[in-house]
Design an enzyme around this catalytic site. Sequence first.
Site, PDB file in Angstrom:
ATOM      1  N   HIS A 239      47.112  37.615  37.827  1.00 54.96           N
ATOM      2  CA  HIS A 239      46.213  38.163  37.231  1.00 54.96           C
ATOM      3  C   HIS A 239      45.930  39.843  37.673  1.00 54.96           C
ATOM      4  O   HIS A 239      45.620  40.501  36.663  1.00 54.96           O
ATOM      5  CB  HIS A 239      45.833  37.198  36.768  1.00 54.96           C
ATOM      6  CG  HIS A 239      44.428  37.592  37.139  1.00 54.96           C
ATOM      7  ND1 HIS A 239      43.908  36.610  37.924  1.00 54.96           N
ATOM      8  CD2 HIS A 239      43.265  38.011  36.995  1.00 54.96           C
ATOM      9  CE1 HIS A 239      42.937  36.223  37.781  1.00 54.96           C
ATOM     10  NE2 HIS A 239      42.351  37.025  37.725  1.00 54.96           N
TER      11      HIS A 239
ATOM     12  N   ASP B  34      49.259  32.015  40.036  1.00 56.46           N
ATOM     13  CA  ASP B  34      48.385  33.332  39.787  1.00 56.46           C
ATOM     14  C   ASP B  34      48.335  33.510  41.672  1.00 56.46           C
ATOM     15  O   ASP B  34      46.901  33.982  42.038  1.00 56.46           O
ATOM     16  CB  ASP B  34      46.999  32.274  39.378  1.00 56.46           C
ATOM     17  CG  ASP B  34      46.139  33.809  38.703  1.00 56.46           C
ATOM     18  OD1 ASP B  34      46.282  34.784  39.126  1.00 56.46           O
ATOM     19  OD2 ASP B  34      45.101  33.509  38.799  1.00 56.46           O
TER      20      ASP B  34
ATOM     21  N   GLY C 258      36.556  40.864  38.064  1.00 54.15           N
ATOM     22  CA  GLY C 258      36.313  41.434  39.789  1.00 54.15           C
ATOM     23  C   GLY C 258      36.127  40.877  41.543  1.00 54.15           C
ATOM     24  O   GLY C 258      36.624  41.269  42.153  1.00 54.15           O
ATOM     25  N   ASN C 259      35.698  39.540  41.443  1.00 55.68           N
ATOM     26  CA  ASN C 259      35.955  38.666  42.261  1.00 55.68           C
ATOM     27  C   ASN C 259      37.037  38.034  42.143  1.00 55.68           C
ATOM     28  O   ASN C 259      37.298  37.440  43.470  1.00 55.68           O
ATOM     29  CB  ASN C 259      34.803  37.707  42.148  1.00 55.68           C
ATOM     30  CG  ASN C 259      33.597  38.060  42.491  1.00 55.68           C
ATOM     31  OD1 ASN C 259      32.611  38.384  41.245  1.00 55.68           O
ATOM     32  ND2 ASN C 259      33.284  37.883  43.978  1.00 55.68           N
ATOM     33  N   SER C 260      37.777  38.164  41.326  1.00 56.95           N
ATOM     34  CA  SER C 260      39.025  37.626  41.077  1.00 56.95           C
ATOM     35  C   SER C 260      40.166  38.049  42.362  1.00 56.95           C
ATOM     36  O   SER C 260      39.872  39.086  43.006  1.00 56.95           O
ATOM     37  CB  SER C 260      40.009  37.317  40.002  1.00 56.95           C
ATOM     38  OG  SER C 260      39.165  37.485  39.051  1.00 56.95           O
TER      39      SER C 260
END
Length: 453
Positions: free
Chosen positions: A156, A186, A259-261
């Site tokens: 994503h 994902d 933003g950590n994804s």
Amino acid sequence: MYNDEFNNNDMYRFTNRDMPRDDYAPAPRQENVPAVPAQRSGFFHRTWVKITALVLACVVAGGAAGYGGAALAKGGSGSGTAISESDRTVTAVKVKKVDGKTKMQPAEVYASTVNSTVSINCSSQSTNIFGQTTQSASSGSGFIISEDGYIVTNYHVINGASSVKVTLYNGATYDATVIGGDSDYDVAVLKINATGLTPVTLGNSADVNVGDSVLAIGNPLGELTFSMSGGYVSSCNRAINVDGTPFNMIQVDCSINPGNSGGPLMNLYGEVVGIVSAKYSTYSSTTVEGLGFAIPIDDVKSIITDIMENGAVTGKAYMAVTVGTMNSQMAAQYSIDIDQGVFVYSVVKGGAGDKAGLRLGDVITKMGDTTLTSRQDLSAALKSYRAGDTATLTVFRDGSYITTDITFDQQPQITGTDTEEDTSQSGGNNGGYNGQIPENWQDFYNYFFGNRG
């Protein structure tokens, strides 16, 4: 919310490393002088005089002592205020080799792995209703999986991006190529034109326990680059649903933000045990804290390798059926005696479901030992199988349960999902069917509106 490009000037930087006697003589005696009554000082008057004297004495003594103490602290200089300073010798944080045997302090984990993490900034273009081209930006995180520039992140993070830039901890920025990805897991793999990089070491998420300390390094808000947060594992196998896709996640209480994804979740040995993927900030209009989730690395190791080698996930189990979630409305409308399970809307002729004997109107309630109450349950269960595997299905048909074995096909790359879209999310005379006509539409019509013999 996000910066569309990494900017060294915007980085938040911090240093690495503080009484007179009462003996009055009697007055001479005077004759014929009218006696004047003597005035008695009284108890309170005498006491007040004594207290006043005592207080003044304490003030003088205290001032002298304070001055003397200050002068003593300053080495007798007689001026200034004492300030204590530590003379402790600070031990420098050492970079250690991640070998799965050396347990480290959090600062050591950061120093030993930060060069293996990356900041990802994406941009995409779209056309609005006026025909104008608009550009949007998003940010995420990732980690280096090989010395020659392969990088893992969330699907994503890069989905729909027209350009992807990767920034290393040393500030070097590269244009990245998307090798491939998969929305069901994902996971995505990028490639940059670089060599001699420092890859992460993958651990085993099966060894993670509730209460273990874990650390996440990432790019929160797209600008707080290479930030680390820490916490504990809250649950090891938490089933959640993200935008209709089921996942079994590691739940953590680390600070996880947009933003950590895609960044790594690490144990105290510096091994990557998960991919930071999602967080709950609200739930049913309730604000929540400390609910972050990471994809267990064991679930995607083979997926990552598959994407690196083939550009996509191959060998995904495929039933070749169109299904939806069974519910009480459908059960009442179609006179079916159960209201939970996976309803079969159509079967592709010659596909795995057809060969297993599945037909329109069947309700699949179990796959192997796994109970199925919805299409999402089926999608989650299919992740445990590969094309060519065989599973036993429990099916409710015409008022009774039967079992049948299914050997899975390989999912065509163009489908993008394990099964067709869930067709029971909205109302309607046919249980929320979305209007997509199955191949055997006539059978569908006859089943529900004709004779069900």
